[in-house]
Write a protein that holds these residues in place. Sequence first.
Motif, PDB file in Angstrom:
ATOM      1  N   LYS A  29       0.473  -0.958   0.110  1.00  0.00           N
ATOM      2  CA  LYS A  29       0.155   0.219   0.156  1.00  0.00           C
ATOM      3  C   LYS A  29       0.887   1.212  -0.245  1.00  0.00           C
ATOM      4  N   THR A  32      -0.427   3.982  -2.878  1.00  0.00           N
ATOM      5  CA  THR A  32      -1.763   4.829  -1.978  1.00  0.00           C
ATOM      6  C   THR A  32      -1.788   5.975  -1.007  1.00  0.00           C
ATOM      7  N   ASP A  38      -5.034  10.827  -6.241  1.00  0.00           N
ATOM      8  CA  ASP A  38      -6.228  10.150  -5.730  1.00  0.00           C
ATOM      9  C   ASP A  38      -6.590   8.976  -6.521  1.00  0.00           C
ATOM     10  N   SER A  41      -6.248   2.749  -4.654  1.00  0.00           N
ATOM     11  CA  SER A  41      -6.360   2.801  -3.635  1.00  0.00           C
ATOM     12  C   SER A  41      -6.493   1.496  -3.376  1.00  0.00           C
ATOM     13  N   PHE A  42      -6.642   0.854  -1.806  1.00  0.00           N
ATOM     14  CA  PHE A  42      -6.856  -0.026  -1.395  1.00  0.00           C
ATOM     15  C   PHE A  42      -7.978  -0.078  -1.353  1.00  0.00           C
ATOM     16  N   ASN A  43      -8.651  -1.593  -2.291  1.00  0.00           N
ATOM     17  CA  ASN A  43     -10.173  -1.966  -1.747  1.00  0.00           C
ATOM     18  C   ASN A  43     -11.105  -3.316  -0.670  1.00  0.00           C
ATOM     19  N   GLY A  44      -9.693  -3.474  -0.117  1.00  0.00           N
ATOM     20  CA  GLY A  44      -9.781  -3.930   0.877  1.00  0.00           C
ATOM     21  C   GLY A  44      -9.136  -6.166   0.691  1.00  0.00           C
ATOM     22  N   GLU A  45      -8.217  -5.740  -0.988  1.00  0.00           N
ATOM     23  CA  GLU A  45      -8.490  -7.363  -1.449  1.00  0.00           C
ATOM     24  C   GLU A  45      -7.124  -6.636  -2.131  1.00  0.00           C
ATOM     25  N   ARG A  46      -7.310  -5.631  -3.047  1.00  0.00           N
ATOM     26  CA  ARG A  46      -5.541  -5.051  -3.624  1.00  0.00           C
ATOM     27  C   ARG A  46      -5.740  -3.903  -3.640  1.00  0.00           C
ATOM     28  N   VAL A  48      -6.148  -1.023  -6.558  1.00  0.00           N
ATOM     29  CA  VAL A  48      -7.027  -0.180  -7.239  1.00  0.00           C
ATOM     30  C   VAL A  48      -6.678   0.584  -8.094  1.00  0.00           C
ATOM     31  N   ASP A  50      -7.467   4.178 -10.387  1.00  0.00           N
ATOM     32  CA  ASP A  50      -8.665   5.216 -10.814  1.00  0.00           C
ATOM     33  C   ASP A  50      -7.841   5.955 -12.110  1.00  0.00           C
TER      34      ASP A  50
END
Lengths: 511, 428
Positions: A29, A32, A38, A41-46, A48, A50
Amino acid sequence: MPEKMEGIRIEIPSRYKVNIDREKCKICKRCTINCTFDTLSFNGERIVADHDNCVACQRCSAKCPQEAITIIDNQMAFPFHAAYDERIRRIGWEQASTGGVMLASCGNDLPYPSIFDDLVLDAAQVTNPAIDPLREPIETKCFLGAKPAKLEFTETGDEITLKTNLPPNIELSTPIMVGQMSLGSISYNAQIALFKAALEVGTLVGTGEGGLHPDFYKYGKIINSEVASGRFGVDANYLKKVAALEIKIGQGAKPGHGGHLPGEKTSKLISETRMIPKGTDALSPYPHHDIYSIEDLQQLIFALKEATRYRVPVGVKIAAVHNSAAIASGMVRAGADFITLDGFRGGTGATPRIIRDHAGIPIELAIATVDQRLREEGIRHKTTLCAGGSIRYSADLVKALALGADVAMICTPVLIAMGCRVCQQCHRGTCAWGIATQNPAYSQRLNIEVGARRIANLFHAWTEELREICGAMGIDSVESFIGNRDRLRYVGPNPKIADIMDVKHAGEAWG
Amino acid sequence: MDLDEIRDPKSRLSHSEFGRLGRIGSMGEVNGKWGKIGVTLPPNGFTKDIEACGIAGLINTNGKTENGKRVIDMITTMTDRENGLGAGYACYGLFPDLADSFCIQLLLDDEEAKENVEEFFKRKANIVKDEEVFKKPVRGMKGPYPLIWRFFLDVPEEVISASPHIESEDDYIVDCVMNINEKINGAFCMSSGKNMAVFKGNGWSHEIAEFYDLAERYNGYMWLAHSRFPTNTPGWWGGAHPFNILDWSLCHNGEITSYGTNKRYVEMWGYKCTLLTDSEVVTYLWDLLCRRHGLPKLIATMALAPRYFDDIALLPEDQKKIATELRMTYGRAMVNGPFSILVGTNRPNPSMIALTDRKKLRPMIAAISEDENTVYASSEECAIRRVGDAKEVWAPVTGNPVIAQLYRGLVWRGTEKQFEGKKIKLEV
């Protein structure tokens, strides 16, 4: 201003794609945290991305311990149209979304041809020996300020008396100085790095239009402070602390424009520097509202000279525009000890894109015509001619000097030295490299000592290359190089340009 | 210039006289001025003099005059320094009876050019006397030979007061010379000083001496001589050295790498670089610095060939201030690149000055005679040995002048420290 409307931002392809190698990514991370736009970011799994937000500043990629991130141009096909290319279409989409003036920063990014690239240099052969700068002295020292037309001496027997008093001049170890970048456009750390580097090199740094933070008064002897239309940060105490004063009439990136620092950027630091309340907008007017004509400029020049007891040179900076030569002549007659021409590629912290990309003229032509005009009027010695806003590297520097500039002024190359990736997002204040931001969390990313050393190295490299060029031409001091257009030849497509610059075409001999 | 221009009906020669482009002796046009190529105009395609050269000079500081024999001996000894494409001499003190009049000595293509110049002078000044300059054909010396004429002029006082731009009769004469060289077809001013004259042309130094009969005909207290070795261009009469404006004569060996800067600097002061050589610009610099700005000669040499800033930093404060401010003010007058020059002047103090660039990339050697009355300077020592009465021969230091002045002797040897023996005062 149109009302905000659901769906007003239509879907358009992103400019860049952030590729994350899932094999390599350990999901630490770090990216991030480093991304200031922006995008990641970390989506809880990997991790990602934008992609729409990515500006290709390369911070994530550089800081990824696994080298897992690559930023690539979006390969999305745009239906071909030579006139409505991708750039034009994006402008249309963007303006239709916001209804506003397009903002930009850094300098003009359009592919106008560079006249510097159409100039080639002479070298000594047979009849005059080339000089090796590693064996023989080649001098680069120069002086910023007005010079007298002549020195008056009397001689009686063995006694020689000098009777002329010189106006104030600043000694520079090399004919390169750092241009005007304010605390506001660049960070606290970036400005300290500039000051430290200039102290080591022996040259001047501009403060930009934002005044000088009290922490920096100790660097006064290398500071060329700007007096702009907003008068931000200007008081008698400040004027007395610095080595030179520069009245800013115009800037190459935005001729005919003032400045705009939004209130949210006016932090405690900026408030102390600009001498305005925290959180207020810092809007500097387009013209100086006490300068509507040349005689008004003369009054301001002499007001500043009076305030500083004639101890420091006072200069005037203008953007290179069509009538620069006549304007410059007026400035010199009004008492400008140095004049700065800022070319149409000059940088900025924020400017309307239309001005940045379309207003002003190439600096090469401005230097040549101003130098010629001042000579024709017999007042060339009364001023030091500084030129900036297009000088990208040492080759541009030497050509600018040969065309007639006494000193080159550089900004973007200095930022690049500190690690700037030229992503042109300075106006957003979220520079991931800690250079063009006021966010202390980002600003502290810039190591002051490393930044200062890198800038000093750049100055050293340019100066050495200038020496190499002088030596190759059999010139052992830079003053014999300034305005020596006979050592340039033009190889570009348009002989009219060569005529205006009073430079012969390649293939034409000396004379 | 293309063939059509040369065939322009303005030409006063028949077509049969045209050979290849710009043939020596044919008529041509440069910068709007017509003249004979190789005489009053440079050969076609030739724009700037690039050359190596020999220079030699002597001054009798006790004022004794002598004919040209010794200086001819000096210059002709250095045969490797010339290739027959130009030589010249300057003699000072040769017109004692007309010492107060300006002597304008001209190269002319023909009678018509001479009449035009005469008309011009009649309008501009009082012609005290005029005469053809003696010349004789020399076996082996290539023609064409120009007509050579001298005019002695006085400047009427009223023309100075009538012109807002002209401050002195010297300025007035400079203006006249610039006018002739720029505008009068087929005419070229060789020299324009008082009690001095320049004799030059396209040939070997011994040929030019014979052509003007310098060994017998003229006597002066100071003689300068020059022989040319142009490296890439043919010679022409006007382009031979010494170059002259007013009393300033200059023999130059070198190539000025700062020409573009120096030229623009003197142009700012109203000089017009019409002779198309870099040596011309140095002549104007001397006139500007010494006559118009009034710099002492030693100070002027410090502007033309300044010391390095690192050396200046070691000087005492007052000297450092003067040396630095000279560089600041006269940066564009600094002559860069290899050079060795010999300069003569007549007013206010008749003097001979020898100077090299500050790296001494061209040779210069000086000597003084047994009786200490004659000072010599030349490119090579052999020239001084040939004259044979040197008590001492020395090599001046890089960028350090030798200055010998009439009735004062050798005032600067070129081996002193900067400002050595000078009292420096600042009245600022």
